[in-house]
Design a protein around this motif. Structure first.
Motif, PDB file in Angstrom:
ATOM      1  N   LYS A   1     -93.036   2.678  18.027  1.00  0.00           N
ATOM      2  CA  LYS A   1     -94.068   3.187  19.321  1.00  0.00           C
ATOM      3  C   LYS A   1     -94.582   4.637  19.145  1.00  0.00           C
ATOM      4  O   LYS A   1     -95.860   4.855  19.562  1.00  0.00           O
ATOM      5  N   THR A   2     -93.916   5.392  18.414  1.00  0.00           N
ATOM      6  CA  THR A   2     -94.087   6.797  18.266  1.00  0.00           C
ATOM      7  C   THR A   2     -95.037   6.748  16.852  1.00  0.00           C
ATOM      8  O   THR A   2     -94.859   6.226  15.849  1.00  0.00           O
ATOM      9  N   ARG A   3     -96.370   7.392  17.207  1.00  0.00           N
ATOM     10  CA  ARG A   3     -97.270   7.427  15.954  1.00  0.00           C
ATOM     11  C   ARG A   3     -96.969   8.123  14.656  1.00  0.00           C
ATOM     12  O   ARG A   3     -97.222   7.791  13.830  1.00  0.00           O
ATOM     13  N   ALA A   4     -96.071   9.189  15.059  1.00  0.00           N
ATOM     14  CA  ALA A   4     -95.753   9.827  13.921  1.00  0.00           C
ATOM     15  C   ALA A   4     -94.768   9.211  12.885  1.00  0.00           C
ATOM     16  O   ALA A   4     -94.808   9.461  11.605  1.00  0.00           O
ATOM     17  N   TYR A   5     -94.402   7.927  13.285  1.00  0.00           N
ATOM     18  CA  TYR A   5     -93.430   7.152  12.487  1.00  0.00           C
ATOM     19  C   TYR A   5     -93.988   6.093  11.850  1.00  0.00           C
ATOM     20  O   TYR A   5     -93.611   5.010  11.149  1.00  0.00           O
ATOM     21  N   GLN A   6     -95.237   5.752  12.082  1.00  0.00           N
ATOM     22  CA  GLN A   6     -95.915   4.628  11.896  1.00  0.00           C
ATOM     23  C   GLN A   6     -96.607   4.449  10.321  1.00  0.00           C
ATOM     24  O   GLN A   6     -96.865   3.359   9.912  1.00  0.00           O
ATOM     25  N   THR A   7     -96.788   5.387   9.511  1.00  0.00           N
ATOM     26  CA  THR A   7     -97.225   5.761   8.337  1.00  0.00           C
ATOM     27  C   THR A   7     -96.391   6.509   7.422  1.00  0.00           C
ATOM     28  O   THR A   7     -95.682   7.386   7.949  1.00  0.00           O
ATOM     29  N   PHE A   8     -96.435   6.239   6.054  1.00  0.00           N
ATOM     30  CA  PHE A   8     -95.766   7.201   5.427  1.00  0.00           C
ATOM     31  C   PHE A   8     -96.497   8.663   5.526  1.00  0.00           C
ATOM     32  O   PHE A   8     -95.560   9.688   5.379  1.00  0.00           O
ATOM     33  N   ALA A   9     -97.801   8.791   5.466  1.00  0.00           N
ATOM     34  CA  ALA A   9     -98.255  10.194   5.476  1.00  0.00           C
ATOM     35  C   ALA A   9     -97.764  10.839   6.877  1.00  0.00           C
ATOM     36  O   ALA A   9     -97.643  11.930   6.649  1.00  0.00           O
ATOM     37  N   SER A  10     -97.729  10.054   7.845  1.00  0.00           N
ATOM     38  CA  SER A  10     -97.493  10.675   9.368  1.00  0.00           C
ATOM     39  C   SER A  10     -95.862  11.235   8.961  1.00  0.00           C
ATOM     40  O   SER A  10     -95.558  12.233   9.795  1.00  0.00           O
ATOM     41  N   LEU A  11     -95.157  10.319   8.414  1.00  0.00           N
ATOM     42  CA  LEU A  11     -93.637  10.641   8.477  1.00  0.00           C
ATOM     43  C   LEU A  11     -93.289  11.814   7.658  1.00  0.00           C
ATOM     44  O   LEU A  11     -92.448  12.571   7.751  1.00  0.00           O
TER      45      LEU A  11
ATOM     46  N   ALA B   1     -94.387  15.009   9.866  1.00  0.00           N
ATOM     47  CA  ALA B   1     -93.300  14.967  10.713  1.00  0.00           C
ATOM     48  C   ALA B   1     -92.290  15.809  10.009  1.00  0.00           C
ATOM     49  O   ALA B   1     -91.593  16.810  10.661  1.00  0.00           O
ATOM     50  N   TYR B   2     -91.978  15.232   8.847  1.00  0.00           N
ATOM     51  CA  TYR B   2     -90.706  15.681   8.011  1.00  0.00           C
ATOM     52  C   TYR B   2     -90.659  17.228   7.860  1.00  0.00           C
ATOM     53  O   TYR B   2     -89.977  18.096   7.940  1.00  0.00           O
ATOM     54  N   THR B   3     -91.769  17.430   7.248  1.00  0.00           N
ATOM     55  CA  THR B   3     -92.366  18.778   6.935  1.00  0.00           C
ATOM     56  C   THR B   3     -92.389  19.745   7.977  1.00  0.00           C
ATOM     57  O   THR B   3     -91.927  20.864   7.772  1.00  0.00           O
ATOM     58  N   SER B   4     -92.820  19.052   8.959  1.00  0.00           N
ATOM     59  CA  SER B   4     -92.913  20.174  10.354  1.00  0.00           C
ATOM     60  C   SER B   4     -91.640  20.325  10.863  1.00  0.00           C
ATOM     61  O   SER B   4     -91.267  21.537  11.257  1.00  0.00           O
ATOM     62  N   THR B   5     -90.886  19.431  11.125  1.00  0.00           N
ATOM     63  CA  THR B   5     -89.528  19.568  11.472  1.00  0.00           C
ATOM     64  C   THR B   5     -88.669  20.504  10.814  1.00  0.00           C
ATOM     65  O   THR B   5     -87.986  21.393  11.440  1.00  0.00           O
TER      66      THR B   5
END
Length: 277
Positions: free
Chosen positions: A118-128, A131-135
């Protein structure tokens, strides 16, 4: 084969063990397929007695060599893909998330698994990855969750990548094996010319050598006629059978000499002596 498991939003199942088993099965199956391919090639070419190639002449020799080469080339692509499928190495996260060769695998995982989040940040490899770099940079509390989701996605992507390689191996085998069989059949037909019919005995007819040369002398000597018997006078020849290379009886000029004996040779289409066949 898909090798996928639906993720829960909060906590993913641990796919490492099951996916390692899937990849191991793919590697073992690919190994046996390549072994079988090698056995087929070895049997098909080995049974053709390659030593016969040296006795071929003219167009038949070129046809045999060309189609043998084509038959071997037909096996190169599945062989390379099969070896690639067998030698599965460990891939880094950066490779899985960025390398072009993983593109299709990433797309399959996004379609089959990540779109369920449901979370958009987890829906693609690019967004993942973003998100990982940001966190990591901010030290966010959910950085461990994002890391697990990345590991989950990467593991599925590697498995899908292996499945795609195996599917490509099967696809190539379905195309290349029939081509190999066609090429090898043509090669065998060219490399194994029909055997000449048995020569039939005929009423002896005198035969004459056209333009006597050194090779005719050598043929008689190899057949057992002494050199002195040839020098003393030209032998008389009688054709004993029919056919393209008839059997010829060579009678020495000086039959009174006990060392001068009759020998059997053959005669080619150019009316020169060759070894008896």
């Amino acid at each position: 084969m898909t090798g996928t498991e639906r993720p829960a939003e909060g906590e993913e199942r641990k796919p490492v063990a099951s996916h390692a088993e899937i990849r191991s099965n793919i590697r073992d199956t690919a190994k046996w397929l390549i072994i079988s391919l090698g056995a087929i090639v070895t049997f098909a070419i080995g049974s053709s007695t390659l030593t016969q190639l040296g006795s071929l002449e003219g167009a038949r020799e070129w046809v045999a060599l060309i189609f043998l080469g084509l038959a071997l080339l037909a096996c190169v692509a599945p062989l390379l893909v099969g070896i690639d499928a067998m030698t599965m190495r460990v891939y880094s996260r950066e490779e899985v998330f960025s390398k072009p060769k993983f593109k299709n695998a990433r797309q399959r995982v996004e379609k089959l698994l990540l779109k369920e989040y449901k979370t958009r940040a987890y829906q693609t490899f690019a967004s993942l990855d973003e998100a990982y770099t940001s966190t990591r940079a901010t030290g966010a509390a959910n950085s461990d969750v994002v890391r697990k989701k990345m590991e989950f996605a990467a593991d599925h992507a590697v498995t899908q990548f292996c499945i795609l390689r195996f599917d490509r191996l099967l696809f190539l085998l379905k195309i290349c094996l029939p081509l190999f069989m066609v090429f090898i059949v043509v090669f065998l037909m060219a490399a194994n010319p029909p055997k000449a019919e048995a020569r039939k005995a005929i009423t002896p007819v005198q035969a004459f050598v056209s333009g006597w040369n050194a090779s005719d002398d050598a043929t008689l000597e190899a057949a057992g006629m002494k050199k002195d018997c040839i020098v003393s006078g030209t032998p008389t020849f009688y054709m004993m059978t029919d056919g393209l290379r008839p059997e010829v009886l060579a009678i020495p000029f000086d039959m009174k000499n006990p060392l001068c004996k009759m020998v059997r040779v053959s005669m080619d289409r150019n009316k020169h002596l060759i070894g008896f066949e």
